[in-house]
Design a protein around this motif. Structure first.
Motif, PDB file in Angstrom:
ATOM      1  N   GLY A   1      -0.886  10.506  -8.938  1.00  0.00           N
ATOM      2  CA  GLY A   1      -1.670  11.730  -9.000  1.00  0.00           C
ATOM      3  C   GLY A   1      -2.409  12.057  -7.713  1.00  0.00           C
ATOM      4  N   LYS A   2      -2.152  11.308  -6.656  1.00  0.00           N
ATOM      5  CA  LYS A   2      -2.844  11.585  -5.393  1.00  0.00           C
ATOM      6  C   LYS A   2      -2.144  12.728  -4.681  1.00  0.00           C
ATOM      7  N   VAL A   3      -2.938  13.673  -4.176  1.00  0.00           N
ATOM      8  CA  VAL A   3      -2.359  14.770  -3.414  1.00  0.00           C
ATOM      9  C   VAL A   3      -1.852  14.211  -2.087  1.00  0.00           C
TER      10      VAL A   3
ATOM     11  N   GLY B   1     -13.433  11.776   1.109  1.00  0.00           N
ATOM     12  CA  GLY B   1     -12.018  11.874   1.504  1.00  0.00           C
ATOM     13  C   GLY B   1     -11.620  10.689   2.355  1.00  0.00           C
ATOM     14  N   ARG B   2     -10.373  10.679   2.747  1.00  0.00           N
ATOM     15  CA  ARG B   2      -9.868   9.617   3.614  1.00  0.00           C
ATOM     16  C   ARG B   2     -10.251   9.940   5.055  1.00  0.00           C
ATOM     17  N   ALA B   3     -10.583   8.894   5.840  1.00  0.00           N
ATOM     18  CA  ALA B   3     -10.942   9.140   7.245  1.00  0.00           C
ATOM     19  C   ALA B   3      -9.810   9.857   7.956  1.00  0.00           C
TER      20      ALA B   3
ATOM     21  N   MET C   1      -8.916   0.393  -4.946  1.00  0.00           N
ATOM     22  CA  MET C   1      -7.749   0.551  -4.097  1.00  0.00           C
ATOM     23  C   MET C   1      -6.906  -0.711  -4.121  1.00  0.00           C
ATOM     24  N   THR C   2      -5.678  -0.590  -3.645  1.00  0.00           N
ATOM     25  CA  THR C   2      -4.751  -1.720  -3.666  1.00  0.00           C
ATOM     26  C   THR C   2      -5.398  -2.972  -3.084  1.00  0.00           C
ATOM     27  N   GLU C   3      -6.041  -2.840  -1.946  1.00  0.00           N
ATOM     28  CA  GLU C   3      -6.565  -4.014  -1.238  1.00  0.00           C
ATOM     29  C   GLU C   3      -7.812  -4.614  -1.866  1.00  0.00           C
TER      30      GLU C   3
ATOM     31  N   THR D   1       0.855  -1.190   0.000  1.00  0.00           N
ATOM     32  CA  THR D   1       0.000   0.000   0.000  1.00  0.00           C
ATOM     33  C   THR D   1       0.895   1.245   0.000  1.00  0.00           C
ATOM     34  N   SER D   2       0.303   2.367  -0.417  1.00  0.00           N
ATOM     35  CA  SER D   2       1.109   3.592  -0.548  1.00  0.00           C
ATOM     36  C   SER D   2       1.719   4.002   0.790  1.00  0.00           C
ATOM     37  N   GLY D   3       1.085   3.601   1.888  1.00  0.00           N
ATOM     38  CA  GLY D   3       1.692   3.795   3.204  1.00  0.00           C
ATOM     39  C   GLY D   3       1.957   5.237   3.584  1.00  0.00           C
TER      40      GLY D   3
ATOM     41  N   GLY E   1     -11.288   2.862   4.883  1.00  0.00           N
ATOM     42  CA  GLY E   1     -10.584   4.063   5.338  1.00  0.00           C
ATOM     43  C   GLY E   1     -11.034   5.297   4.568  1.00  0.00           C
ATOM     44  N   ASP E   2     -11.948   5.111   3.609  1.00  0.00           N
ATOM     45  CA  ASP E   2     -12.496   6.254   2.871  1.00  0.00           C
ATOM     46  C   ASP E   2     -13.852   6.613   3.456  1.00  0.00           C
ATOM     47  N   LEU E   3     -14.160   7.911   3.418  1.00  0.00           N
ATOM     48  CA  LEU E   3     -15.470   8.370   3.873  1.00  0.00           C
ATOM     49  C   LEU E   3     -16.310   8.706   2.653  1.00  0.00           C
TER      50      LEU E   3
ATOM     51  N   PHE F   1       4.020  -0.651 -11.200  1.00  0.00           N
ATOM     52  CA  PHE F   1       4.201  -1.041  -9.801  1.00  0.00           C
ATOM     53  C   PHE F   1       2.958  -0.753  -8.966  1.00  0.00           C
ATOM     54  N   HIS F   2       1.903  -0.285  -9.595  1.00  0.00           N
ATOM     55  CA  HIS F   2       0.682   0.063  -8.869  1.00  0.00           C
ATOM     56  C   HIS F   2      -0.472  -0.768  -9.412  1.00  0.00           C
ATOM     57  N   VAL F   3      -1.461  -1.017  -8.549  1.00  0.00           N
ATOM     58  CA  VAL F   3      -2.601  -1.859  -8.914  1.00  0.00           C
ATOM     59  C   VAL F   3      -3.314  -1.383 -10.192  1.00  0.00           C
TER      60      VAL F   3
ATOM     61  N   LEU G   1     -15.603   7.975 -17.657  1.00  0.00           N
ATOM     62  CA  LEU G   1     -16.265   7.066 -16.711  1.00  0.00           C
ATOM     63  C   LEU G   1     -15.355   6.956 -15.490  1.00  0.00           C
ATOM     64  N   GLU G   2     -15.844   7.422 -14.333  1.00  0.00           N
ATOM     65  CA  GLU G   2     -15.022   7.376 -13.117  1.00  0.00           C
ATOM     66  C   GLU G   2     -15.354   6.133 -12.314  1.00  0.00           C
ATOM     67  N   ARG G   3     -14.307   5.531 -11.784  1.00  0.00           N
ATOM     68  CA  ARG G   3     -14.510   4.340 -10.941  1.00  0.00           C
ATOM     69  C   ARG G   3     -13.627   4.455  -9.704  1.00  0.00           C
ATOM     70  N   TYR G   4     -13.899   3.604  -8.733  1.00  0.00           N
ATOM     71  CA  TYR G   4     -13.204   3.700  -7.437  1.00  0.00           C
ATOM     72  C   TYR G   4     -12.620   2.352  -7.053  1.00  0.00           C
TER      73      TYR G   4
END
Ligand code: AMP
Length: 506
Positions: free
Chosen positions: A489-491, A398-400, A306-308, A167-169, A383-385, A210-212, A301-304
């Motif tokens: 591209g994640k802030v 956003g992230r919790a 994560m690594t896990e 994970t990006s950690g 971990g996302d809200l 190297f990313h999912v 088309l946006e989708r959501y």
């Protein structure tokens, strides 16, 4: 579409049924059809076996993007090994952690980093290091070239591991998500069906391996559909636009879309054949979605994902693609909102939890961390809200861990960012919390400006007071040249929190 129960069968079945159908093509004119990919993965697999790699062994790689790097993944699927892709930006110290944690039977490094890689690997208990370059060079390429007989295709149960993806950690040590072969099968099948992939499709691939997103989400759906991929070693707007001229699919991160839009070469004609643009890995601004549609006539088309969990939700192929929303759960995936903390327009914002065949088997050698993220009824706490609207579409707030708690009030950064982005002169914004002597945390905004624009901090904050409750309005606003972002591209709000930790003079 055919249902497979093993991911390597994507390649094998195409190699048997349509051997000469194109599969991979790179920037140097190297083209491989499905039969050639099957053969090349077989020879790489034979090289792995020669080095003693066996079913369940990890093969870590930190190499530049190339067709051979993609083939490492396919060769591992073929012989039942577990790939551990590592970001090429990792330093020796970071690399040491990943090698010591994953304990690979083999580490594949860049030829230019051979000495350092060998040293780090030896110190981390990994005794075999080979190198692989982008032009079929390096010791591993030489070993592959010597193979005469492709490795047999090993039968592995869907519960067997296919990858450890770290994970990006952004907080603490990064964890190795155990992705099973069954996870890959389920998700690729769901995406290929949802996005209507067919053999005639051609994907322009500019994401890192190297990313999912780059390694699995985009490639697997294409392989499952027996379609083809034009592989670029990086994202470069003009080159991408040129390549899109003969493609039908593009999958990118939001920054790709803003950078494509910044190029005058992006016209309706330049992307005439592209039937689907997908965005994920970070929030796509509704404004970018709209600008892209008005420029090209195509709705992203946006989708959501994560690594896990690989992909959880997607806007529909047919039907409404809602700007600002990440869409509906994929078939087989359940999404729910728990621990709701606030009502927003009558909908509850809370923790997004998911359950389904896409969710990884847990964290590598960390049962306590695995358990901490699972509920008693088997949902994964992302971990996302977010909230689910009246049409069933998911919206991410956003992230919790990015939630700001100021004077006892919860502030959801996304809401403030949307308000800031709507103001004249502001290009992008990031809202975060830093220690504040009175409020615990002070809501703080960092913004970038539209070229040739000046803004006054007090004027902007006053404008926000007109549309937001006072406790949500940032205490301070700083103008910066560029928001810090990672390679997807994640802030990086953790970096902003570090930089501005003393802003309120604690
Ligand atoms: P990673 O594991 O590096 O892929 O990061 C996953 C995280 O990226 C998710 O938990 C979300 O916070 C974020 N993310 C992914 N896709 C989106 C999206 N479409 N909109 C907003 N955030 C996203």
């Amino acid at each position: 579409m055919i249902q497979f129960n093993d991911p390597y069968q994507w390649i094998r079945s195409a190699a048997q049924e349509t051997p000469h159908h194109p599969c991979l093509e790179d920037d140097f004119g190297r083209r491989l059809d499905y039969a050639q990919v099957d053969h090349a993965a077989g020879l790489q697999g034979a090289a792995l076996l020669e080095l003693g790699v066996r079913t369940g062994d990890r093969v870590a790689f930190q190499v530049e993007k190339s067709l051979d790097a993609i083939l490492i993944y396919l060769a591992c699927l073929r012989v039942g090994a577990v790939v551990v892709p590592l970001n090429t930006a990792y330093t020796a110290t970071e690399l040491a952690y990943f090698l010591a944690d994953s304990q690979p039977a083999l580490f594949l490094a860049r030829p230019s980093h051979e000495d350092e890689a060998t040293q780090v690997a030896t110190d981390s208990g990994c005794s075999q290091v080979e190198t692989l370059g982008t032009r079929q060079d390096g010791s591993f390429a030489a070993r592959i070239a010597k193979q005469r007989t492709p490795a047999p295709v090993t039968a592995v149960d869907p519960s067997g591991l296919a990858a450890l993806l770290y994970t990006s950690g952004t907080t603490g040590r990064s964890k190795g998500a155990m992705i099973t072969r069954g996870n890959l099968i389920a998700n690729a099948q769901a995406l290929a069906t949802a996005w209507r992939l067919v053999p005639a499709d051609r994907l322009v691939h500019t994401l890192p391996l190297f990313h999912v997103h780059g390694l699995f989400l985009s490639l697997n759906a294409v392989f499952a559909a027996h379609a083809s991929v034009r592989v670029h070693d990086r994202f470069e707007p003009l080159e991408t636009i040129e390549s899109l001229g003969t493609a039908t699919l593009f999958m990118g991160v939001p920054t790709h879309y803003t950078r494509l839009l910044a190029s005058a070469a992006l016209t309706p004609e330049s992307v005439r054949l592209v039937r689907l643009f997908v965005s994920g890995s970070a929030p796509l601004l509704a404004e970018t979605h709209q600008a892209f549609e008005s420029r090209t006539g195509k709705a992203i088309l946006e989708r959501y994902g994560m690594t896990e969990t690989l992909v959880n939700t997607s806007n529909p192929y047919d039907g409404m693609r809602k700007p600002g929303s990440v869409g509906l759960p994929l078939p087989g995936v359940e999404v729910r909102i728990t621990e709701a903390t606030r009502e927003s327009e009558n909908q509850a914002i809370g923790m997004i939890e998911v359950r389904g065949p896409n969710v990884c088997a847990g964290y590598w050698r960390a049962p306590e961390k695995t358990a901490a993220d699972r509920t008693a009824d088997g949902f994964f706490r992302t971990g996302d809200l977010g909230l689910i609207d009246a049409d069933g579409y998911l919206h991410i707030s956003g992230r919790a861990k990015d939630l700001v708690i100021t004077g006892g009030y919860n502030v959801y950064p996304k809401e403030i960012e949307l308000a800031l982005d709507a103001l004249p002169g502001i290009s992008e914004s990031a809202v975060f919390g830093v220690p504040h002597p009175d409020f615990g945390e002070g809501v703080t905004a960092a913004v970038t400006l539209v070229p040739d624009f000046q803004v006054n901090e007090q004027t902007v904050l006053a404008a926000l007071k007109d549309c937001l409750a006072a406790y949500k309005v940032p205490k301070r606003l700083v103008v910066i040249a560029e928001l810090p972002r990672n390679s997807m591209g994640k802030v990086q709000k953790n970096r902003l929190r570090e930089i501005y930790c003393d802003l309120y003079g604690n």
